[in-house]
Write an enzyme that holds these catalytic residues in place. Structure first.
Site, PDB file in Angstrom:
ATOM      1  N   ASP A  92      -0.958   2.630  -5.892  1.00 12.05           N
ATOM      2  CA  ASP A  92      -2.004   3.117  -6.773  1.00 12.05           C
ATOM      3  C   ASP A  92      -2.107   4.626  -6.567  1.00 12.05           C
ATOM      4  O   ASP A  92      -1.497   5.189  -5.661  1.00 12.05           O
ATOM      5  CB  ASP A  92      -3.338   2.402  -6.531  1.00 12.05           C
ATOM      6  CG  ASP A  92      -4.212   2.464  -7.781  1.00 12.05           C
ATOM      7  OD1 ASP A  92      -3.907   3.278  -8.677  1.00 12.05           O
ATOM      8  OD2 ASP A  92      -5.205   1.723  -7.874  1.00 12.05           O
TER       9      ASP A  92
HETATM   10  C1  BGC Z   1      -6.275   3.080 -10.870  1.00 13.87           C
HETATM   11  C2  BGC Z   1      -5.144   2.308 -11.465  1.00 13.87           C
HETATM   12  C3  BGC Z   1      -4.475   3.122 -12.534  1.00 13.87           C
HETATM   13  C4  BGC Z   1      -4.008   4.418 -11.931  1.00 13.87           C
HETATM   14  C5  BGC Z   1      -3.279   5.311 -12.907  1.00 13.87           C
HETATM   15  C6  BGC Z   1      -5.857   4.470 -10.446  1.00 13.87           C
HETATM   16  O1  BGC Z   1      -6.938   5.252 -10.061  1.00 13.87           O
HETATM   17  O2  BGC Z   1      -6.807   2.361  -9.783  1.00 13.87           O
HETATM   18  O3  BGC Z   1      -5.603   1.091 -11.967  1.00 13.87           O
HETATM   19  O4  BGC Z   1      -3.421   2.410 -13.101  1.00 13.87           O
HETATM   20  O5  BGC Z   1      -5.143   5.128 -11.454  1.00 13.87           O
HETATM   21  O6  BGC Z   1      -4.116   5.819 -13.861  1.00 13.87           O
END
Ligand code: BGC
Length: 746
Positions: A287
């Site tokens: 993530d």
């Molecule tokens: C989120 C993810 C997301 C990623 C990219 C993160 O902060 O937890 O779910 O896909 O950002 O935007």
């Protein structure tokens, strides 16, 4: 025109390095082609494939400013980018990748969570439809729009089970139930990936966040998770497994630690379980920044240790931490990270790039003409309307106030959502220049369905979340001069979502005060509840005669709400999450354990598992939702009450539409294992069917129950079933079922 880029790649490198590149032959399997490319790669180029940055188009986290991304792309130091939307931008960056030595194409990922150009209802709302084909179609359309604009990969579906409505990210998932969540996970993966990777209208899906992110302590985003392996397997993992079985291309790990080990550095989750036991062949992306965040967790000292922990644990691609690009080469040289780990991660990523056809033509998804056609396809609007109508849940309808009768001639439309535009979209949605013309407001959706001679009063009444009561007087005056008041209240679009946990999930600002003031006029009130989570609105629930849960419905919100209010669509949604009476009841979920002292009678709370100041029961239970018609369930029929071994239990129930409206009903089947070697929930959803019944029509619904449905994780986390007594329950919600007992023997 196709460039057969892979072939060119081989020829270029063959000429330059004399490496024998036989893989251009059409007969080579993807695995062989991947190996051929791998042989050509330097260590730095391999590590580049594991590196992902965000573009500046929009960003969803603390963007890292350092580094010249464009020159890194040209040097082959980047495998993927996120937040690059549109043919023009994806093409520009892919052209840079084509200037790198090996010309390995970039992957473009994006959070296409509930639509891109056409915004569908938020995922939690869609889950309320219990309509798997509609949910699949929603994901299909999102994929078409994304794939037409150069996007290869969506960071969806989010399949985290959540039992805590304070957690802002409940809006992204399918609610609290592993069975429903698994069915929806599968539908969404199928929708996104369509006829398979490589089709021009399919994107890679990503099951996230692996794992147990939804169980963050206190419902506070990014918080720790501590749970037994048994609970993890029973409740939190099934939707991930369902996504995997549906062929999901990628997984994303999660921000939380699980039992003391951050998910990103969690070897058990990513290697032992996902890649070894479940045999997942795709790749895992971290993530946003979660590799580096292991320092703040207190799990590693610095970014170098973070890189080592993450790659060792099986996290293949580093989103925005820059830990891999900065430290993996040295870690390898110092013999801290073996090359097989790097090669395995690169192989997984290259495989997906081949499967997507990007080595044949890196620009195949970036086609301006297709983007224009697909983004303006009127069928997408129609599907968004259909999905939005199906997502609405009728919570209360006293004296059949709804649907609105033709006798209503004067209407007051009140509330901060009535004329709102983008608040209909909810979190994880995109803003486009033409929003004011493409998003149907609730005001427009209602007014265009009223008779021409109807009188409409509008008053905003209050803002969403402040203490300004200046608009109350006008709203009260509007209500006083109306036959019917429709109030649209709730949460702003950024009050549920990532980093949007709330300690109080009541209506914000002065909204409840306004509802009370309008109710005091004595006029009948219909309340529309806009939200990304279950909210608490007890006063309204007890006093307002009609309440409709509209969530955030997307581009077609106004028309969907209009259709429901005026009876052009009979609401059929059922809650995918329990609505509590108070934050004090959280976590709250229907599939709880009985305890040794269950509170059987809310009037007798003598030394039982209860609160002395509140019933245990929720305000609105899981699976609940009304219709304008009434469905009568005949007593269920069981093929047997004593079963043996691998027999099948057939459960039949006849459902009759006794009202005057046609409508749909979600018939739900629950099971309870009465005594087992570990305690079992009071009920667990094991089947459901959504049926359409014309007024007066009867249909028989048939469920087949097999021993697989009886399985659970025992004390040693084996998935077994045990003989004994079971309760079979069928009904219209988790709280309204008929129960029969059966005995299932070995
Ligand atoms: C989120 C993810 C997301 C990623 C990219 C993160 O902060 O937890 O779910 O896909 O950002 O935007």
């Amino acid at each position: 025109m196709q460039t057969n880029h892979f072939r060119n790649l081989c020829l270029v490198v063959l000429a330059a390095t004399q490496v024998v590149c036989v893989s251009a032959q059409k007969t080579k399997t993807i695995a062989q082609k991947v190996d051929s490319v791998l042989q050509l790669m330097t260590l730095e180029e391999k590590i580049g494939q594991l590196n992902q940055y965000s573009g500046d188009w929009s960003h969803t986290g603390p963007i890292t400013k350092d580094g010249d991304k464009q020159s890194q792309i040209k040097k082959g130091q980047l495998g993927s980018m996120l937040n690059i939307v549109g043919v023009e931008h994806t093409r520009t960056l892919q052209e840079l990748a084509m200037q790198s030595r090996l010309k390995i194409p970039l992957l473009f990922g994006q959070d296409v969570i509930h639509g891109l150009k056409t915004t569908f209802p938020i995922p939690l709302a869609e889950a309320a439809s219990w309509d798997l084909p509609a949910i699949e179609r929603s994901a299909r359309i999102a994929a078409k729009e994304a794939a037409a604009s150069g996007i290869h990969w969506t960071f969806a579906p989010m399949v985290d089970i959540a039992r805590d409505p304070r957690w802002g990210r409940v809006m992204e998932g399918a609610g609290e139930d592993p069975y429903l969540g698994s069915a929806i996970a599968k539908a969404r993966v199928k929708g996104f990936q369509g006829n398979g990777l490589g089709s021009l209208d399919a994107v890679m899906a990503c099951a996230k966040h692996f794992a147990a992110y939804g169980a963050a302590v206190g419902g506070r985003d990014y918080n720790s998770v501590d749970m037994s392996e048994r609970l993890l397997h029973e409740v939190y993992l099934p939707p991930f497994k369902a996504a995997l079985d549906a062929g999901v291309a990628t997984f994303m790990n999660s921000f939380n630690d699980l039992n003391g080990v951050p998910a990103t550095g969690n070897r058990y989750l990513q290697r032992t379980l996902l890649k070894e036991r479940w045999k997942f062949k795709g790749f895992v992306v971290s993530d946003w920044g979660s590799v580096g965040e292991m320092i703040a967790h207190g799990y590693v000292q610095d970014n170098r240790e973070a890189a080592k922990a993450a790659i060792t644990a099986g996290s293949d691609m580093d989103m925005e931490s820059r830990s891999y690009i900065q430290h993996l080469a040295d870690l390898f040289k110092q013999k801290q990270v073996p090359i097989v780990l790097v090669d395995d991660a690169v192989r997984r990523i290259l495989t997906k790039k081949f499967e997507m056809g990007l080595f044949d033509d890196p620009f195949r998804f970036s086609n301006a003409q297709r983007e224009k056609i697909v983004w303006n396809d009127p069928a997408h609007k129609a599907a968004a309307l259909d999905m939005a109508r199906k997502s609405i849940v009728l919570l209360k309808n006293e004296q059949a106030l709804l649907p609105i009768q033709a006798s209503v001639k004067k209407v007051a439309l009140i509330g901060p959502f009535m004329k709102a535009v983008r608040d209909n979209l909810g979190f994880w949605s995109y803003e486009w220049p033409d929003d004011s013309t493409t998003i149907v407001t609730q005001y427009d959706g209602i007014v265009r369905r009223l008779p021409k001679d109807a009188i409409v009063h509008y008053a905003k009444g209050c803002n969403i979340n402040d203490a300004d009561s200046a608009g109350f007087a006008a709203a009260i005056a509007a209500a006083k001069d109306a036959d019917l008041v429709i109030m649209s209240m709730g949460e702003a679009r950024d009050m549920s979502g990532e980093a949007k946990s709330r300690s109080s999930i009541q209506l914000p600002g002065l909204q409840e005060a306004l509802i009370k003031a309008i109710h005091a006029t004595g006029k009948p009130v219909v309340l529309l509840m806009n939200a990304g989570r279950p909210l608490i609105f007890n006063w309204a629930a007890d006093h307002v005669p009609a309440i409709v849960c509209t969530w955030w419905l997307g581009t077609q919100a106004g028309d969907a709400i209009g259709d429901v209010l005026f009876g052009q669509y009979n609401p059929s949604g059922k809650l995918p999450m329990t609505f509590p009476r108070s934050e004090g009841q959280i976590p709250i979920y229907y599939n709880y354990y009985n305890t040794g002292r269950p509170a059987k009678d809310e009037n007798n709370l003598f030394y039982v598992s209860a609160y002395i100041d509140l019933p245990n029961s929720p305000k609105f239970p899981f699976g609940y939702g009304l219709s304008y018609t009434h469905f009568q369930y005949a007593p269920m029929q069981l093929s047997d009450t004593v079963l043996k071994g691998n027999q099948t239990l057939t459960v039949k129930v006849r459902v009759r539409n006794e009202g005057k409206y046609d409508g749909e009903e979600v018939v739900q089947l629950y099971l309870r294992d009465v005594t087992a070697s570990v305690v079992r929930p009071v009920k667990e959803l094991k089947g459901f069917q959504k049926i359409f019944l014309k007024a007066g029509e009867t249909k028989e619904v048939v469920f087949q129950v097999k021993t697989d449905d009886l399985r659970f994780y025992n004390q040693t986390v084996q998935h077994i079933w045990e003989p004994g007594e079971f309760h079979v329950m069928v009904g219209t919600s988790s709280a309204q079922v008929e129960t029969r007992k059966i005995n299932w023997q070995q």
